[in-house]
Design an enzyme around this catalytic site. Structure first.
Site, PDB file in Angstrom:
ATOM      1  N   ASP A 142      39.336  30.113  77.792  1.00  0.00           N
ATOM      2  CA  ASP A 142      38.047  30.262  78.472  1.00  0.00           C
ATOM      3  C   ASP A 142      37.322  28.932  78.382  1.00  0.00           C
ATOM      4  O   ASP A 142      36.877  28.537  77.302  1.00  0.00           O
ATOM      5  CB  ASP A 142      37.217  31.375  77.827  1.00  0.00           C
ATOM      6  CG  ASP A 142      36.007  31.771  78.663  1.00  0.00           C
ATOM      7  OD1 ASP A 142      35.529  30.944  79.450  1.00  0.00           O
ATOM      8  OD2 ASP A 142      35.537  32.912  78.520  1.00  0.00           O
ATOM      9  N   ARG A 202      34.549  28.106  80.042  1.00  0.00           N
ATOM     10  CA  ARG A 202      33.171  28.172  80.527  1.00  0.00           C
ATOM     11  C   ARG A 202      32.176  27.624  79.500  1.00  0.00           C
ATOM     12  O   ARG A 202      32.307  27.853  78.307  1.00  0.00           O
ATOM     13  CB  ARG A 202      32.813  29.615  80.883  1.00  0.00           C
ATOM     14  CG  ARG A 202      33.525  30.104  82.129  1.00  0.00           C
ATOM     15  CD  ARG A 202      33.254  31.557  82.410  1.00  0.00           C
ATOM     16  NE  ARG A 202      33.765  32.426  81.354  1.00  0.00           N
ATOM     17  CZ  ARG A 202      33.650  33.745  81.358  1.00  0.00           C
ATOM     18  NH1 ARG A 202      33.024  34.344  82.355  1.00  0.00           N
ATOM     19  NH2 ARG A 202      34.162  34.467  80.378  1.00  0.00           N
TER      20      ARG A 202
END
Length: 203
Positions: free
Chosen positions: A128, A130
């Site tokens: 991930d 982000r």
């Protein structure tokens, strides 16, 4: 780094499930990554607005892909925030930050049996990628420093708090499980602590 509001414009939104609201779209200058992220002002935000940082998902948000729950989550967020008053932060972080083509490459690996996170790892990509720094900047530019967060993802709350945004409450979203996305949702719950109630998992 401080961001500031660039423009504001009214846009009527029409989403799946019959969600129809009028919103104010806000653009920014000075965001840390230089991306074209948007905030949508929905309803009448109060002192502690309901906020959802929603990462862009072309396949789910636009084309209604059933491999994820992004489209239904987006429509639900717009409806709930419009009622409560707050902001939808639409973040250009396709594929949990790895981009559209890489996301589709990861789908191909998932078809061979890997879960969504293992597929990213097999491509040499982070599980991930982000970063919610820009979400905190956007809120700051809007004069918001305290929120109720509409999300099942504990990492969003942790990152916003680290960036100086107080999260009073984390409000769970609905669970939009189908036969096409249940493996994806189960991986999010089991591997990254998303608060989802799914068959075979503790509530």
């Amino acid at each position: 780094m401080t961001a500031e509001v660039r423009t504001r414009v009214r846009i009527p939104l029409r989403l799946g499930g019959g969600v129809a609201v009028d919103a104010e779209a806000v653009t920014f200058r000075g965001l840390a990554d230089g991306g074209e992220h948007l905030a949508f002002v929905l309803g009448t935000p109060g002192e502690v607005p309901l906020v959802r940082p929603h990462s862009e998902c072309l396949t789910g948000d636009v084309f209604g892909s059933a491999r994820c729950d992004c489209g239904p989550q987006l429509a639900e967020a717009v409806a709930r925030i419009s009622e409560a008053g707050g902001y939808l932060l639409y973040l250009r972080q396709e594929g949990r930050g790895i981009g559209l083509y890489n996301k589709l490459d990861a789908y191909a690996l998932q078809d061979g049996g890997l879960d969504t996170y293992a597929a990213n790892a097999a491509l040499g990509l982070p599980e991930d990628a982000r970063d919610y720094t820009v979400a905190a900047q956007m809120l700051g530019a809007l004069g918001v420093d305290r929120v109720d967060l509409l999300s099942n993802n504990p990492d969003k709350a942790a990152q916003l708090r680290a960036a100086g945004i107080a999260v009073r409450d984390r409000v769970p979203t609905g669970v939009f499980a189908t036969e096409n996305n249940v493996r994806y949702l189960r991986a999010k719950a089991e591997l990254t602590g998303h608060t989802l109630s799914l068959p075979g998992l503790a509530s």
